[in-house]
Design a protein around this motif. Sequence first.
Motif, PDB file in Angstrom:
ATOM      1  N   LYS A 185       0.853  -1.197   0.000  1.00 31.64           N
ATOM      2  CA  LYS A 185       0.000   0.000   0.000  1.00 31.64           C
ATOM      3  C   LYS A 185       0.885   1.242   0.000  1.00 31.64           C
ATOM      4  CE  LYS A 185      -3.282  -2.286   3.019  1.00 31.64           C
ATOM      5  NZ  LYS A 185      -3.584  -2.304   4.473  1.00 31.64           N
ATOM      6  N   SER A 244       1.167   5.517   0.288  1.00 30.13           N
ATOM      7  CA  SER A 244       0.439   6.701   0.754  1.00 30.13           C
ATOM      8  C   SER A 244       0.172   7.683  -0.378  1.00 30.13           C
ATOM      9  CB  SER A 244       1.208   7.389   1.885  1.00 30.13           C
ATOM     10  OG  SER A 244       2.414   7.950   1.405  1.00 30.13           O
ATOM     11  N   ASN A 297      14.710   5.984  -2.663  1.00 34.47           N
ATOM     12  CA  ASN A 297      14.909   5.822  -1.218  1.00 34.47           C
ATOM     13  C   ASN A 297      13.715   5.147  -0.555  1.00 34.47           C
ATOM     14  OD1 ASN A 297      17.518   7.331  -1.047  1.00 34.47           O
ATOM     15  ND2 ASN A 297      16.231   8.945  -1.907  1.00 34.47           N
ATOM     16  N   VAL A 343      10.348  11.713   9.759  1.00 34.22           N
ATOM     17  CA  VAL A 343       9.002  12.252   9.907  1.00 34.22           C
ATOM     18  C   VAL A 343       8.384  12.443   8.529  1.00 34.22           C
ATOM     19  CG1 VAL A 343       7.613  14.135  10.825  1.00 34.22           C
ATOM     20  CG2 VAL A 343       9.714  13.434  11.999  1.00 34.22           C
ATOM     21  N   ARG A 366       7.822   1.481   5.316  1.00 33.93           N
ATOM     22  CA  ARG A 366       9.033   2.037   4.733  1.00 33.93           C
ATOM     23  C   ARG A 366       8.780   3.501   4.400  1.00 33.93           C
ATOM     24  NH1 ARG A 366      10.602  -1.870  -0.040  1.00 33.93           N
ATOM     25  NH2 ARG A 366       8.352  -2.227  -0.060  1.00 33.93           N
ATOM     26  N   MET A 426       9.421   6.450   2.015  1.00 34.18           N
ATOM     27  CA  MET A 426       9.807   6.527   0.598  1.00 34.18           C
ATOM     28  C   MET A 426      10.060   7.983   0.218  1.00 34.18           C
ATOM     29  SD  MET A 426       7.797   5.091  -2.792  1.00 34.18           S
ATOM     30  CE  MET A 426       6.220   5.848  -2.419  1.00 34.18           C
ATOM     31  N   ILE A 428      21.116   6.472   0.989  1.00 37.54           N
ATOM     32  CA  ILE A 428      20.145   7.484   0.596  1.00 37.54           C
ATOM     33  C   ILE A 428      20.722   8.193  -0.618  1.00 37.54           C
ATOM     34  CG2 ILE A 428      19.110   9.693   1.242  1.00 37.54           C
ATOM     35  CD1 ILE A 428      18.615   8.664   3.983  1.00 37.54           C
ATOM     36  N   VAL A 440      15.688  16.139   4.382  1.00 39.39           N
ATOM     37  CA  VAL A 440      14.426  15.945   3.659  1.00 39.39           C
ATOM     38  C   VAL A 440      13.294  16.631   4.416  1.00 39.39           C
ATOM     39  CG1 VAL A 440      12.819  14.252   2.690  1.00 39.39           C
ATOM     40  CG2 VAL A 440      15.244  13.680   2.879  1.00 39.39           C
ATOM     41  N   LYS A 441      12.501  17.425   3.711  1.00 43.57           N
ATOM     42  CA  LYS A 441      11.318  18.055   4.299  1.00 43.57           C
ATOM     43  C   LYS A 441      10.275  16.956   4.550  1.00 43.57           C
ATOM     44  CE  LYS A 441       8.685  22.318   3.391  1.00 43.57           C
ATOM     45  NZ  LYS A 441       7.448  21.967   4.055  1.00 43.57           N
ATOM     46  N   ALA A 442       9.570  17.041   5.661  1.00 39.15           N
ATOM     47  CA  ALA A 442       8.611  15.984   6.010  1.00 39.15           C
ATOM     48  C   ALA A 442       7.552  15.767   4.931  1.00 39.15           C
ATOM     49  CB  ALA A 442       7.938  16.315   7.342  1.00 39.15           C
ATOM     50  N   THR A 443       7.144  16.825   4.262  1.00 32.93           N
ATOM     51  CA  THR A 443       6.127  16.688   3.205  1.00 32.93           C
ATOM     52  C   THR A 443       6.606  15.876   2.021  1.00 32.93           C
ATOM     53  OG1 THR A 443       6.284  19.104   3.408  1.00 32.93           O
ATOM     54  CG2 THR A 443       4.252  18.186   2.475  1.00 32.93           C
ATOM     55  N   SER A 444       7.916  15.691   1.899  1.00 31.57           N
ATOM     56  CA  SER A 444       8.445  14.926   0.771  1.00 31.57           C
ATOM     57  C   SER A 444       8.558  13.430   1.077  1.00 31.57           C
ATOM     58  CB  SER A 444       9.833  15.456   0.386  1.00 31.57           C
ATOM     59  OG  SER A 444       9.768  16.805   0.002  1.00 31.57           O
ATOM     60  N   VAL A 445       8.168  13.045   2.280  1.00 27.57           N
ATOM     61  CA  VAL A 445       8.287  11.637   2.675  1.00 27.57           C
ATOM     62  C   VAL A 445       6.935  10.927   2.546  1.00 27.57           C
ATOM     63  CG1 VAL A 445       8.955  10.032   4.509  1.00 27.57           C
ATOM     64  CG2 VAL A 445      10.127  12.240   4.302  1.00 27.57           C
ATOM     65  N   MET A 446       6.901   9.873   1.768  1.00 27.52           N
ATOM     66  CA  MET A 446       5.711   9.041   1.647  1.00 27.52           C
ATOM     67  C   MET A 446       5.868   7.797   2.523  1.00 27.52           C
ATOM     68  SD  MET A 446       5.527   9.537  -2.466  1.00 27.52           S
ATOM     69  CE  MET A 446       7.282   9.986  -2.409  1.00 27.52           C
ATOM     70  N   VAL A 447       4.776   7.055   2.682  1.00 31.24           N
ATOM     71  CA  VAL A 447       4.830   5.846   3.496  1.00 31.24           C
ATOM     72  C   VAL A 447       4.374   4.647   2.664  1.00 31.24           C
ATOM     73  CG1 VAL A 447       3.975   4.715   5.594  1.00 31.24           C
ATOM     74  CG2 VAL A 447       4.376   7.191   5.597  1.00 31.24           C
ATOM     75  N   VAL A 448       5.123   3.562   2.763  1.00 28.40           N
ATOM     76  CA  VAL A 448       4.775   2.311   2.077  1.00 28.40           C
ATOM     77  C   VAL A 448       4.539   1.251   3.151  1.00 28.40           C
ATOM     78  CG1 VAL A 448       5.573   0.530   0.476  1.00 28.40           C
ATOM     79  CG2 VAL A 448       6.258   2.907   0.114  1.00 28.40           C
ATOM     80  N   LYS A 449       3.431   0.534   3.021  1.00 28.37           N
ATOM     81  CA  LYS A 449       3.121  -0.523   3.998  1.00 28.37           C
ATOM     82  C   LYS A 449       2.906  -1.816   3.222  1.00 28.37           C
ATOM     83  CE  LYS A 449      -0.144  -1.340   7.797  1.00 28.37           C
ATOM     84  NZ  LYS A 449      -1.256  -0.717   8.562  1.00 28.37           N
ATOM     85  N   ASP A 450       3.666  -2.832   3.544  1.00 28.53           N
ATOM     86  CA  ASP A 450       3.597  -4.079   2.756  1.00 28.53           C
ATOM     87  C   ASP A 450       2.484  -5.015   3.250  1.00 28.53           C
ATOM     88  OD1 ASP A 450       5.931  -3.638   0.938  1.00 28.53           O
ATOM     89  OD2 ASP A 450       6.973  -3.506   2.861  1.00 28.53           O
TER      90      ASP A 450
END
Lengths: 69, 69, 69, 69, 69, 69
Positions: free
Chosen positions: D2, D4, E7, E36, E56, E58, F35, F59-69
């Motif tokens: 999944k 985000s 990443n 974060v 993870r 990304m 990285i 890295v700005k926090a808004t640039s980080v996405m989340v992946v959940k397997d």
Amino acid sequence: MKLSARNLIPGKVKDVTVGLVNAEVVIEVAPGVEIVSVITKNSVDRMEIKPGDEVRAMVKATSVMVVKD
Amino acid sequence: MKLSARNLIPGKVKDVTVGLVNAEVVIEVAPGVEIVSVITKNSVDRMEIKPGDEVRAMVKATSVMVVKD
Amino acid sequence: MKLSARNLIPGKVKDVTVGLVNAEVVIEVAPGVEIVSVITKNSVDRMEIKPGDEVRAMVKATSVMVVKD
Amino acid sequence: MKLSARNLIPGKVKDVTVGLVNAEVVIEVAPGVEIVSVITKNSVDRMEIKPGDEVRAMVKATSVMVVKD
Amino acid sequence: MKLSARNLIPGKVKDVTVGLVNAEVVIEVAPGVEIVSVITKNSVDRMEIKPGDEVRAMVKATSVMVVKD
Amino acid sequence: MKLSARNLIPGKVKDVTVGLVNAEVVIEVAPGVEIVSVITKNSVDRMEIKPGDEVRAMVKATSVMVVKD
């Protein structure tokens, strides 16, 4: 400390609006010219950003688009 | 045309460096103050961006960070 | 007005959710295909964005990733 | 898996231009509608992206701006 | 599923703060090292992200800056 | 100097690939964990970034996405 970000524009904080997660910081960089930043509420709290503060707006070059009229 | 991007800073193109995919555009927004943008070579060609052009640097508020010394 | 942003996808606003700082705008770009945008509440107010509006979703090419199954 | 990222738009790779560091990938998402992505040359090589590939363009909602004419 | 994002850093969700539009997700990637992320509340709900989840972080390579002290 | 960017991950530069406009910097942040950053060639030159340098990936926090397997 050297930063790869190419754009560092000095200005004065004019206004801070705080939400639950994010906050909007308005920075006056020249008379009548403002740069608006959205950062986390956590950063506003941690850095104690408030109107009147001397700060710099930092932008990575890849985040800058060009408009030609 | 209305744009949601909060930051539109007028300036004059000072320098353009073109690569195979991207290009770097240096915009002078005030005497001695420059904003650097990296956009695609395709956009530079299509918009015919060249030194001397009056343009605006456009930045989404979420792409702006704050530095406090 | 010429924009360096390479992606401008026309659609119709389907839904707007407003927070304290940001707002989420859902744009239907084809039957069953939606593009979601997060912009500031200020921009939603200033541009008077509301369901039914004809708009375009704008994305800088560098912000687009590729997924291959 | 999944993700985000809110925007995942299916399409077919139409063109790939490779530079020294980055590459431009043009994805046709509907007849006459293209989405352009700039990713690293390394990703193009690793994913073996080439014209004709079925892919999805992925965009974080915060990277989407709105234009209203 | 292959992702162009260079990443992908594994970690465990430590904290989730939910706002009206966005949410902040704190991911512990090593003892004492946190990443974060700010994503939409909608993604947190849809992916059912909660403390303890293995996830993870990304990040697209273009979103990474370099600091040298 | 205080930075609003929430993510500052220390590591050592492992590899630098320089193009005409951009450069790719690979930073090892833990044994086997890298990285990747894409910044301008100009910043690599100005900061004299080379393999072996101790740096931080920002890295700005808004640039980080989340992946959940």
